[in-house]
Design a protein around this motif. Sequence first.
Motif, mmCIF file in Angstrom:
data_model
loop_
_atom_site.group_PDB
_atom_site.id
_atom_site.type_symbol
_atom_site.label_atom_id
_atom_site.label_comp_id
_atom_site.label_asym_id
_atom_site.label_seq_id
_atom_site.Cartn_x
_atom_site.Cartn_y
_atom_site.Cartn_z
ATOM 1 N N MET A 136 -6.726 4.040 5.417
ATOM 2 C CA MET A 136 -5.510 3.225 5.438
ATOM 3 C C MET A 136 -5.976 1.773 5.360
ATOM 4 O O MET A 136 -6.492 1.237 6.347
ATOM 5 C CB MET A 136 -4.695 3.492 6.703
ATOM 6 C CG MET A 136 -4.103 4.889 6.721
ATOM 7 S SD MET A 136 -3.077 5.211 8.168
ATOM 8 C CE MET A 136 -1.683 4.148 7.827
ATOM 9 N N PRO A 137 -5.824 1.156 4.197
ATOM 10 C CA PRO A 137 -6.380 -0.179 3.965
ATOM 11 C C PRO A 137 -5.988 -1.211 5.028
ATOM 12 O O PRO A 137 -4.836 -1.290 5.429
ATOM 13 C CB PRO A 137 -5.803 -0.580 2.608
ATOM 14 C CG PRO A 137 -5.419 0.707 1.953
ATOM 15 C CD PRO A 137 -5.056 1.636 3.060
ATOM 16 N N HIS A 138 -6.961 -1.953 5.476
ATOM 17 C CA HIS A 138 -6.833 -3.101 6.380
ATOM 18 C C HIS A 138 -6.476 -2.768 7.825
ATOM 19 O O HIS A 138 -6.819 -3.526 8.714
ATOM 20 C CB HIS A 138 -5.855 -4.139 5.840
ATOM 21 C CG HIS A 138 -6.272 -4.705 4.531
ATOM 22 N ND1 HIS A 138 -7.370 -5.513 4.381
ATOM 23 C CD2 HIS A 138 -5.760 -4.532 3.288
ATOM 24 C CE1 HIS A 138 -7.508 -5.836 3.107
ATOM 25 N NE2 HIS A 138 -6.552 -5.245 2.430
ATOM 26 N N PHE A 157 0.849 -1.204 0.000
ATOM 27 C CA PHE A 157 0.000 0.000 0.000
ATOM 28 C C PHE A 157 0.879 1.246 0.000
ATOM 29 O O PHE A 157 0.923 1.998 0.965
ATOM 30 C CB PHE A 157 -0.949 -0.021 1.215
ATOM 31 C CG PHE A 157 -1.801 -1.244 1.255
ATOM 32 C CD1 PHE A 157 -2.879 -1.391 0.400
ATOM 33 C CD2 PHE A 157 -1.502 -2.277 2.126
ATOM 34 C CE1 PHE A 157 -3.654 -2.540 0.416
ATOM 35 C CE2 PHE A 157 -2.268 -3.428 2.154
ATOM 36 C CZ PHE A 157 -3.347 -3.562 1.290
ATOM 37 N N ARG A 158 1.536 1.463 -1.112
ATOM 38 C CA ARG A 158 2.512 2.554 -1.237
ATOM 39 C C ARG A 158 1.907 3.937 -1.016
ATOM 40 O O ARG A 158 2.580 4.842 -0.557
ATOM 41 C CB ARG A 158 3.204 2.494 -2.595
ATOM 42 C CG ARG A 158 4.052 1.245 -2.744
ATOM 43 C CD ARG A 158 4.768 1.226 -4.084
ATOM 44 N NE ARG A 158 5.432 -0.043 -4.315
ATOM 45 C CZ ARG A 158 6.625 -0.360 -3.831
ATOM 46 N NH1 ARG A 158 7.270 0.506 -3.089
ATOM 47 N NH2 ARG A 158 7.158 -1.531 -4.081
ATOM 48 N N ALA A 159 0.646 4.109 -1.320
ATOM 49 C CA ALA A 159 -0.005 5.413 -1.142
ATOM 50 C C ALA A 159 -0.451 5.638 0.305
ATOM 51 O O ALA A 159 -0.832 6.745 0.676
ATOM 52 C CB ALA A 159 -1.200 5.539 -2.070
ATOM 53 N N SER A 160 -0.403 4.592 1.118
ATOM 54 C CA SER A 160 -0.811 4.717 2.512
ATOM 55 C C SER A 160 0.243 5.499 3.294
ATOM 56 O O SER A 160 1.414 5.518 2.930
ATOM 57 C CB SER A 160 -0.984 3.323 3.125
ATOM 58 O OG SER A 160 -1.488 3.429 4.418
ATOM 59 N N SER A 161 -0.167 6.103 4.358
ATOM 60 C CA SER A 161 0.730 6.962 5.135
ATOM 61 C C SER A 161 1.092 6.349 6.485
ATOM 62 O O SER A 161 1.109 7.033 7.495
ATOM 63 C CB SER A 161 0.083 8.334 5.337
ATOM 64 O OG SER A 161 -1.185 8.186 5.939
#
Length: 138
Positions: free
Chosen positions: A104-106, A51-55
Amino acid sequence: MTDGFIRPEPRISASDRYGGGRAISFVRLIGGFSVFDVPEGFDVDQYRNDFRASSIDEFMPYRRDWKRSIWIKIDPVACGSAVVRGSATLQRWQNQNGHLHRIMPHIEGAHIGDMPVSSILGVYSIGEGDQDWQPVVP
């Protein structure tokens, strides 16, 4: 917290809120506040890769620009159905076509509605130079 609750829409100014307005955050859009749902054995490097776009590095283990973060461990049993696990929050985001809203996925779960402070199991601090989480004593 002065009235015994953590609220998704506390009476504070917009400038004191993290992350912008209700239209930006999916969890705020659905009437909640974000909770991290990090499973045992979580692989942060794999998450960064997937998840590269996640922070994730913005928050874990602490906010670099704040130099310290306070983490609250909540009692999921006491919170009951108000807690939506990270994977279920992501599914809801997908089902409701929430793609214009941040998530933020998951690992970003939600607590829907007000949470009594009696649902707090512990409060911890971690920051610059710390080797481990430090319990915060009220």
